[in-house]
Design a protein around this motif. Structure first.
Motif, PDB file in Angstrom:
ATOM      1  N   THR A 191     -17.979-122.225 -20.018  1.00  0.00           N
ATOM      2  CA  THR A 191     -18.041-121.669 -18.668  1.00  0.00           C
ATOM      3  C   THR A 191     -17.209-120.405 -18.492  1.00  0.00           C
ATOM      4  O   THR A 191     -17.322-119.736 -17.471  1.00  0.00           O
ATOM      5  CB  THR A 191     -17.527-122.704 -17.642  1.00  0.00           C
TER       6      THR A 191
ATOM      7  N   ALA B  27     -15.021-124.840 -12.412  1.00  0.00           N
ATOM      8  CA  ALA B  27     -15.964-123.764 -12.671  1.00  0.00           C
ATOM      9  C   ALA B  27     -16.688-123.456 -11.367  1.00  0.00           C
ATOM     10  O   ALA B  27     -17.061-124.373 -10.649  1.00  0.00           O
ATOM     11  CB  ALA B  27     -16.958-124.189 -13.746  1.00  0.00           C
ATOM     12  N   GLN B  30     -21.905-124.508 -12.533  1.00  0.00           N
ATOM     13  CA  GLN B  30     -22.129-124.993 -13.888  1.00  0.00           C
ATOM     14  C   GLN B  30     -23.416-125.788 -13.955  1.00  0.00           C
ATOM     15  O   GLN B  30     -23.880-126.332 -12.951  1.00  0.00           O
ATOM     16  CB  GLN B  30     -20.948-125.862 -14.338  1.00  0.00           C
TER      17      GLN B  30
END
Lengths: 505, 145
Positions: A191, B27, B30
């Motif tokens: 990520t 994040a 994702q």
């Protein structure tokens, strides 16, 4: 079989290049020297010399041939300090002191050294032969592994580590967790999110593998040597003219063969290396001798041949899972695996197909190396034995200087110099508290791989955790993991097998 | 006892590690079911369990290291940090000569032995590493080879 032969011919094509032969010889020679130095074992030697080998700019296969030479050379040389000084270079050589040193004390040092050289040679060669036969077929099975199988395989690796290495299974487990946690530092590859970098730019790429290796194995060793130095002077026993007799070999030939097999298969188990192998082999032979075992521990030639054949066979066996599965079989092979990654070579089943010159070149070089070691060791053992008495005040600074050269010549970043010192102190504390260090490095090397495969498996199943248990390959591996924890515990109860007392590195 | 203290310190570190994993790492978007925070969370939980077990049943009583040894180890640490500090500004040769001389003296070499060894290691090491092996080492005041 066809495949093995063609692979070997590729391998010897690489290993017999004059440059690579030279590297094998240098590696074996340096390895024996390092092994002979008291207190420094294969893992420290490889750790300290890895960055230097890396920055020499050698091609991947040559660098690996050199490092592997140092590895099994040191495994080979470890017996010299065990026999003459009664100080094992590392945990794998502990059992060698039991019968090797009494032989030297009664004036048969030459006989002990030459017999153990031959036992080591047979063990080592036996392991390479088995490795060339089994490696490719194991790789073929491993190619079909799915991400969830890999997760299971690594669980198996950590299970065998926890059950067979060290005195306290929870400490081994915690060591592996420390390694795994260290591996999560840096930017997450999936990520792009930074984790545990604390806004320090030096940490964005994570802690360098070389820094961890040098810190935990080079610098920690230095602190350990400084600490031990106070405890008196060591005296090496002289080498006499006695030599191994044909009757000795006849008496020990089955011992050597049995222990080679034991050593090889224990070496294959992911996570366990020479130390466990030599201890098990010694215990087995002692029990096998039965009523005849009275001389064990007082200088029995079988008690000397057994651990030596086993630990060299285990050094070869430990290479098998590294080359075929990408899972190292011991602390030192974890470092070699990290070395492959540094060279952008992905270890694992595809290596036999994609980079045969590395996989087979390494195997072929081990045939050459084993012969070279025997030839170097029989006549030149006197030179190596002189290394035993190198004073600590010369040896210890050299370790620090080599570690600094290694780290600096690769990254040229003074920040990493501080990092290795801090990791060295940390490693020393771990060692003092009986935490084995091999699981830390294994966890660090496998951390990224384990996390990746877990995440990949769960994205295949859209978040359903049952994917980890729904195919027969993973189930077999989980059963093996369970077996490796339960069986030694049962065997212990039945036979009261003693684990090696030194910490397992 | 030391065992417990060490496990306690590790437990504190692990809790900080877990705190970051459970609150900070996220994040923005994702596609995978497991984000960057899940794996550290798993590790944190496993570590806390095994550390609690280690604190419950410690097996190392003390470091068993005597006072002079502690002092020696402290000096070695200081020497190493000084070596790291001086490595770039003074260059490999001078830094190594200084470090090796003191280190070797500390480990019971005579001053003469230590100094000779220090100079040899510094000069020879530099020549071999940069000249013969082509490694990159800080040259300090001397011109680069």
């Amino acid at each position: 079989m066809q495949e093995v032969l063609s692979g070997l011919s590729t391998g010897f094509g690489v290993a017999l290049l004059p440059f690579n032969i030279m590297l094998v010889l240098i590696g074996c020679f340096a390895g024996t020297l390092i092994g002979a130095l008291p207190g420094i074992g294969p893992i420290n030697g490889v750790a300290i010399l890895l960055p230097i080998a890396y920055s020499l700019g050698l091609p991947a296969e040559s660098a690996l041939i050199l490092l592997a030479g140092i590895y099994y050379g040191a495994e080979y040389g470890g017996r010299i300090s065990s026999i003459l000084l009664n100080v094992p270079g590392d945990a794998g050589a502990v059992m060698t002191t039991l019968d090797g040193n009494p032989m030297a004390r009664r004036g048969e040092a030459g006989r002990a050294l030459s017999l153990s050289a031959i036992a080591s040679f047979i063990g080592g060669t036996f392991a390479v032969i088995l490795m060339s036969l089994f490696g490719p077929s194991l790789a073929k099975i491993a190619v079909t592994f799915s991400p969830s199988d890999y997760v299971a395989l690594m669980v198996f690796a950590f299970a065998s580590l926890a059950s067979l290495v060290g005195k306290n299974a929870w400490k081994t487990f915690m060591g592996a967790l420390i390694g795994l946690m260290l591996a999560t530092m840096g930017i997450d590859a999936n990520t792009g999110i930074p984790r545990y970098t604390f806004d320090v730019p030096d940490l964005l790429a994570g802690i360098d593998f070389l820094v961890v290796v040098i810190g935990l194995f080079g610098m920690a060793e230095l602190f350990y040597l400084v600490e031990q130095q106070v405890s008196g002077k060591l005296k090496a026993l002289p080498i006499d003219n006695s030599f191994v007799r044909m009757s000795d070999l006849a008496k020990t030939k089955w011992t050597i063969l049995r222990c080679s097999i034991i050593g090889f298969f224990i070496g294959i188990l992911p996570g366990t290396g020479a130390s466990v192998a030599s201890a098990v082999a010694y215990g087995f032979e002692k029990r096998f001798a039965g009523s005849d075992a009275g001389e064990f521990g007082k200088g029995d030639i079988r008690g000397l041949a057994a651990p030596e054949a086993a630990n060299n066979a285990a050094a070869g066996g430990a290479m098998v899972p590294m080359l075929t599965l990408g899972i190292p079989g011991s602390g030192t092979t974890a470092i070699l695996l990290g070395a492959l990654l540094l060279f952008n070579v992905q270890p694992g089943p595809m290596m036999f197909m994609q980079r045969p010159e590395i996989a087979w070149g390494l195997i072929a070089s081990m045939y050459v190396g084993n012969i070279a070691l025997l030839v170097i060791n029989l006549p030149m053992v006197g030179i190596f034995s002189r290394m035993l008495t190198v004073p600590q005040h010369y040896l210890t600074p050299i370790i620090a200087v080599l570690a600094f050269i290694g780290v600096y010549s690769i990254v040229s970043n003074p920040f990493d110099l501080y990092l290795i010192i801090i990791l060295g102190i940390f490693g020393w504390i771990l060692r003092k508290l009986d935490f084995p260090l091999a699981p830390v490095i294994l966890g660090f090397v496998l951390g990224g791989l384990l996390e990746d495969n877990l995440r990949r498996a769960l994205s295949i199943s859209a978040g359903d955790w049952s994917i980890l248990f729904n195919n027969w390959k993973s189930i077999i591996l989980y059963v093996c993991a369970l077996a490796v924890i339960v069986i030694p515990a049962l065997l212990n109860r039945w036979f009261k097998v003693k684990k090696p007392t030194l910490d397992v590195k | 006892m030391v065992d417990r203290v060490f496990a306690g310190i590790l437990l504190l570190v692990t809790i900080c590690y877990g705190y970051i994993a459970f609150t900070i790492i996220k994040a923005p978007f994702q596609y995978d079911p497991l984000g960057p925070e899940s794996w550290p969370q798993i590790l944190c939980i496993l570590s806390v369990i095994s550390l609690l077990i280690l604190m419950w049943k410690p097996d190392v009583e003390s470091f068993d290291t005597k006072r002079p040894t502690w002092i020696k180890l402290a000096i070695v640490t200081v020497l190493l940090f000084a070596y790291a500090e001086l490595y770039e500004p003074l260059g490999f040769i001078i830094a190594t000569v200084i470090f090796t001389t003191f280190m070797s003296r500390l480990l019971q070499a005579t001053w003469l032995q230590a100094a000779v060894f220090g100079v040899t290691l510094g000069v020879l090491g530099y020549l071999i590493c940069t000249g013969l092996l082509g490694l990159n080492l800080p040259s300090g005041p001397f011109p680069k080879l």
